[in-house]
Enzyme design. Structure first.
Site, PDB file in Angstrom:
ATOM      1  N   TRP A 118      -8.004   4.214  -5.034  1.00  0.00           N
ATOM      2  CA  TRP A 118      -6.877   5.035  -4.573  1.00  0.00           C
ATOM      3  C   TRP A 118      -6.864   6.304  -5.424  1.00  0.00           C
ATOM      4  O   TRP A 118      -6.994   6.242  -6.647  1.00  0.00           O
ATOM      5  CB  TRP A 118      -5.523   4.321  -4.720  1.00  0.00           C
ATOM      6  CG  TRP A 118      -4.413   5.292  -4.423  1.00  0.00           C
ATOM      7  CD1 TRP A 118      -4.036   5.741  -3.201  1.00  0.00           C
ATOM      8  CD2 TRP A 118      -3.605   6.006  -5.378  1.00  0.00           C
ATOM      9  NE1 TRP A 118      -3.034   6.681  -3.330  1.00  0.00           N
ATOM     10  CE2 TRP A 118      -2.751   6.869  -4.655  1.00  0.00           C
ATOM     11  CE3 TRP A 118      -3.524   6.003  -6.783  1.00  0.00           C
ATOM     12  CZ2 TRP A 118      -1.824   7.708  -5.275  1.00  0.00           C
ATOM     13  CZ3 TRP A 118      -2.603   6.840  -7.401  1.00  0.00           C
ATOM     14  CH2 TRP A 118      -1.753   7.681  -6.643  1.00  0.00           C
ATOM     15  N   GLU A 177      -7.941   3.106  -0.183  1.00  0.00           N
ATOM     16  CA  GLU A 177      -6.508   2.996   0.124  1.00  0.00           C
ATOM     17  C   GLU A 177      -5.886   4.336   0.515  1.00  0.00           C
ATOM     18  O   GLU A 177      -5.941   5.309  -0.230  1.00  0.00           O
ATOM     19  CB  GLU A 177      -5.770   2.441  -1.104  1.00  0.00           C
ATOM     20  CG  GLU A 177      -4.257   2.309  -0.891  1.00  0.00           C
ATOM     21  CD  GLU A 177      -3.528   1.807  -2.136  1.00  0.00           C
ATOM     22  OE1 GLU A 177      -4.160   1.669  -3.202  1.00  0.00           O
ATOM     23  OE2 GLU A 177      -2.305   1.575  -2.032  1.00  0.00           O
ATOM     24  N   LYS A 186      -2.578   6.856   1.850  1.00  0.00           N
ATOM     25  CA  LYS A 186      -1.162   7.052   1.528  1.00  0.00           C
ATOM     26  C   LYS A 186      -0.619   8.170   2.406  1.00  0.00           C
ATOM     27  O   LYS A 186      -1.345   9.084   2.785  1.00  0.00           O
ATOM     28  CB  LYS A 186      -1.029   7.409   0.048  1.00  0.00           C
ATOM     29  CG  LYS A 186       0.389   7.362  -0.485  1.00  0.00           C
ATOM     30  CD  LYS A 186       0.415   7.438  -2.007  1.00  0.00           C
ATOM     31  CE  LYS A 186       1.830   7.364  -2.552  1.00  0.00           C
ATOM     32  NZ  LYS A 186       1.885   7.302  -4.003  1.00  0.00           N
ATOM     33  N   ASP A 214      -1.371  -0.381   2.231  1.00  0.00           N
ATOM     34  CA  ASP A 214      -0.226  -0.608   1.341  1.00  0.00           C
ATOM     35  C   ASP A 214       1.038  -0.514   2.189  1.00  0.00           C
ATOM     36  O   ASP A 214       1.250   0.493   2.888  1.00  0.00           O
ATOM     37  CB  ASP A 214      -0.244   0.458   0.232  1.00  0.00           C
ATOM     38  CG  ASP A 214       0.853   0.279  -0.796  1.00  0.00           C
ATOM     39  OD1 ASP A 214       2.014   0.097  -0.388  1.00  0.00           O
ATOM     40  OD2 ASP A 214       0.555   0.352  -2.002  1.00  0.00           O
ATOM     41  N   HIS A 228       3.063   2.715   2.317  1.00  0.00           N
ATOM     42  CA  HIS A 228       2.367   3.979   2.517  1.00  0.00           C
ATOM     43  C   HIS A 228       2.368   4.512   3.937  1.00  0.00           C
ATOM     44  O   HIS A 228       1.457   5.231   4.338  1.00  0.00           O
ATOM     45  CB  HIS A 228       0.917   3.855   2.035  1.00  0.00           C
ATOM     46  CG  HIS A 228       0.805   3.811   0.544  1.00  0.00           C
ATOM     47  ND1 HIS A 228      -0.391   3.912  -0.132  1.00  0.00           N
ATOM     48  CD2 HIS A 228       1.749   3.699  -0.418  1.00  0.00           C
ATOM     49  CE1 HIS A 228      -0.183   3.853  -1.421  1.00  0.00           C
ATOM     50  NE2 HIS A 228       1.107   3.713  -1.631  1.00  0.00           N
ATOM     51  N   HIS A 238      -1.891  -4.262   0.048  1.00  0.00           N
ATOM     52  CA  HIS A 238      -0.980  -4.075  -1.066  1.00  0.00           C
ATOM     53  C   HIS A 238       0.397  -4.396  -0.518  1.00  0.00           C
ATOM     54  O   HIS A 238       1.047  -3.544   0.078  1.00  0.00           O
ATOM     55  CB  HIS A 238      -1.031  -2.637  -1.600  1.00  0.00           C
ATOM     56  CG  HIS A 238      -2.123  -2.417  -2.597  1.00  0.00           C
ATOM     57  ND1 HIS A 238      -2.283  -1.240  -3.284  1.00  0.00           N
ATOM     58  CD2 HIS A 238      -3.088  -3.259  -3.044  1.00  0.00           C
ATOM     59  CE1 HIS A 238      -3.320  -1.364  -4.112  1.00  0.00           C
ATOM     60  NE2 HIS A 238      -3.828  -2.571  -3.975  1.00  0.00           N
ATOM     61  N   ASP A 277      10.525   5.737  -2.462  1.00  0.00           N
ATOM     62  CA  ASP A 277       9.694   4.862  -3.290  1.00  0.00           C
ATOM     63  C   ASP A 277       8.917   3.868  -2.435  1.00  0.00           C
ATOM     64  O   ASP A 277       9.479   3.233  -1.547  1.00  0.00           O
ATOM     65  CB  ASP A 277      10.574   4.099  -4.281  1.00  0.00           C
ATOM     66  CG  ASP A 277       9.740   3.166  -5.132  1.00  0.00           C
ATOM     67  OD1 ASP A 277       8.725   3.620  -5.676  1.00  0.00           O
ATOM     68  OD2 ASP A 277      10.073   1.968  -5.219  1.00  0.00           O
ATOM     69  N   ASP A 328       7.270   1.274  -3.770  1.00  0.00           N
ATOM     70  CA  ASP A 328       6.883   0.135  -4.617  1.00  0.00           C
ATOM     71  C   ASP A 328       8.038  -0.725  -5.108  1.00  0.00           C
ATOM     72  O   ASP A 328       8.060  -1.115  -6.265  1.00  0.00           O
ATOM     73  CB  ASP A 328       6.093   0.659  -5.821  1.00  0.00           C
ATOM     74  CG  ASP A 328       4.873   1.444  -5.401  1.00  0.00           C
ATOM     75  OD1 ASP A 328       3.951   0.834  -4.857  1.00  0.00           O
ATOM     76  OD2 ASP A 328       4.852   2.681  -5.610  1.00  0.00           O
ATOM     77  N   ASP A 387       1.612  -4.655  -4.769  1.00  0.00           N
ATOM     78  CA  ASP A 387       1.727  -3.363  -5.443  1.00  0.00           C
ATOM     79  C   ASP A 387       3.190  -2.954  -5.517  1.00  0.00           C
ATOM     80  O   ASP A 387       3.705  -2.296  -4.624  1.00  0.00           O
ATOM     81  CB  ASP A 387       0.912  -2.296  -4.695  1.00  0.00           C
ATOM     82  CG  ASP A 387       0.837  -0.996  -5.487  1.00  0.00           C
ATOM     83  OD1 ASP A 387       1.351  -0.959  -6.623  1.00  0.00           O
ATOM     84  OD2 ASP A 387       0.266  -0.015  -4.969  1.00  0.00           O
TER      85      ASP A 387
HETATM   86  C1  RNT Z   1      -0.346   4.421  -5.234  1.00  0.00           C
HETATM   87  C2  RNT Z   1      -1.145   3.293  -4.725  1.00  0.00           C
HETATM   88  C3  RNT Z   1      -1.932   2.544  -5.740  1.00  0.00           C
HETATM   89  C4  RNT Z   1      -1.197   2.390  -7.061  1.00  0.00           C
HETATM   90  C5  RNT Z   1      -1.853   1.456  -8.028  1.00  0.00           C
HETATM   91  C6  RNT Z   1      -1.322   1.601  -9.401  1.00  0.00           C
HETATM   92  O1  RNT Z   1       0.532   4.919  -4.342  1.00  0.00           O
HETATM   93  O2  RNT Z   1      -0.338   2.422  -4.008  1.00  0.00           O
HETATM   94  O3  RNT Z   1      -2.350   1.343  -5.227  1.00  0.00           O
HETATM   95  O4  RNT Z   1       0.111   1.962  -6.868  1.00  0.00           O
HETATM   96  O5  RNT Z   1      -3.209   1.571  -7.958  1.00  0.00           O
HETATM   97 ZN    ZN Z   2      -1.097   0.518  -3.389  1.00  0.00          ZN
END
Ligand code: RNT
Ligand code: ZN
Length: 413
Positions: free
Chosen positions: A179, A220, A222, A253, A256, A280, A288, A290, A320
């Protein structure tokens, strides 16, 4: 109680023992970065950047590799099943020396591999293309500056080779996930130039063929990050195209995508064209991506798709999220268990009946069955799973987390 519940499920064609077997054989890759707020152990004192942010200052964060290992052992003791460790390159053991990202070697990770072997778990790995002076201008692999680009290419190449060694030593393929934060805050004048560059850089990074039994490459995407609101080079379309063309794994993810977009809906499409998926599992809340995972509709949707599409054998489930406003071990355990509960719920669906109803056009039955399923005593099966694995049931999780807080975390500050 369990025997009775098992019979109830058998009545609707669900084999509970088989579901538990699948649960036992589905590891979740625990992201090391929940334990120390994505800090790592390079000792550089550089703050987290590149669009990543952790809020909160709950006491007791892991300050060393030993503390992080101790915390991970605690988390593993709360989770039913066998899991994995997902490590970032900046968590290597650099022995107090300055080892730049383009200098990392297997020796810096041998301690982690040995620990994983002791724990009987596999490992996954990630290049760390952020929190570094060479990522400060917002570009890494897609940088137009050859020096910067080459630095990150070297870092990623080394990461793959270390990942393959992890996989080899542990006898279980390591998923190495790339990523990068690259993007722009405001409207770009030329979107294409960076994407061409990223494609070329990835070609270089992935040029060396590694044994897939040891290393699996994932990439990955985003949608946006803090500071890259208008443009992210590695978008979903970019990586979907790249992964399809090059047959790498694709990492999705859950945080994302646009908030009304469903990751669950992507799984069946993506797996038609890419060989493997890395997830993820996460929870987006406004800006956010996460927050700690919950047993919510989004996570249930993901697990349902994995089960309904027979996608589990081709999917690596990782997590994640990072929350520093609550007990970090609690966050890890609660989030991971929530993902596992969603998987169990999905495995306990009356799949045969649901399909039959749908294929015969009986959508009333389909809806009724789905609602019925929510009201069945699935939690008895979950408790059975916890008991068999000798880990706390739902009523004991909190006390276990609090005990550890008192006996270990409180001594850290
Ligand atoms: C960031 C990505 C990635 C990170 C990690 C720390 O937006 O999701 O996966 O969160 O690698
Ligand atoms: Zn991620």
């Amino acid at each position: 109680m369990y025997e009775q519940v098992k019979n109830t499920y058998a009545e609707i064609g669900v084999d509970v023992e088989k579901a538990l077997e699948t649960m036992a054989n589905t590891p979740i890759s625990l992201h090391c970065w929940q334990g120390d707020d994505v800090g790592g152990f390079e000792g550089s004192g550089i703050e987290l950047g590149s669009g990543l942010a952790v809020t909160g200052n709950f006491p007791g964060k892991a300050r060393s590799i030993d503390e992080l290992k101790q915390d991970l052992e605690q988390v593993l003791s709360i989770l039913p099943g066998n899991h994995r460790l997902n490590l970032h390159a900046m968590y290597g053991d650099f022995g107090g020396k300055k080892v730049d990202r383009d200098e990392i070697e297997i020796a810096h990770f041998q301690g982690w591999i040995d620990w994983a072997k002791e724990q009987g778990i596999g490992m996954d790995f990630n290049p760390s293309c952020f929190s570094h002076p060479k990522a400060d201008d917002g570009f890494t692999l897609s940088s137009l500056d050859k020096g910067i680009r080459d630095f990150w290419i070297e870092h990623c190449k080394r990461t793959r080779i270390i990942g393959a060694e992890m996989g080899k030593q542990l006898g279980s393929a390591c998923v190495t996930n790339i990523w990068i934060p690259d993007g722009l805050k405001d409207q770009p004048a030329d979107r294409l130039v960076y994407r061409k560059q990223l494609s070329e850089s990835l070609d270089e990074v992935l040029a060396e063929k590694l044994n897939p039994a040891h290393n699996i490459d994932a990439i990955e995407c985003k949608l946006f990050g803090i500071g890259s609101e208008s443009y992210v080079v590695g978008s979903h379309e970019f990586y979907l195209g790249y992964a399809t063309k090059n047959q790498t794994a694709l990492c999705l993810d859950a945080g994302h995508f646009h908030p009304t977009e469903s990751l669950a809906d992507k799984i069946s499409s993506v797996l038609m064209y890419v060989p493997e998926l890395l997830l993820h599992v996460s929870r987006g809340v406004r800006w956010d991506s996460d927050h700690v995972v919950l047993l919510d509709d989004a996570t249930q949707g993901i697990m349902q798709e994995l089960v309904r599409c027979d996608a589990l054998p081709r999917t690596h489930i990782g997590l994640d999220f990072f929350d520093a406003s609550i007990n970090r071990i609690g966050a890890w355990a609660i989030g991971t268990r929530a993902a596992q509960k969603c998987l169990l719920l999905a495995l306990l669906e009356p799949r045969g009946l649901l399909r039959e109803a749908e294929l015969s056009g009986d959508y009333t039955s389909r809806l009724a069955l789905l609602e019925m399923n929510k009201a069945l005593p699935w939690s008895v099966v979950w408790e059975e799973f916890c008991q068999r694995n000798d880990v706390p049931g739902e009523l004991e999780v909190l006390a276990t987390v609090k005990d550890y807080e008192k006996s270990v975390l409180s001594g850290r500050d």
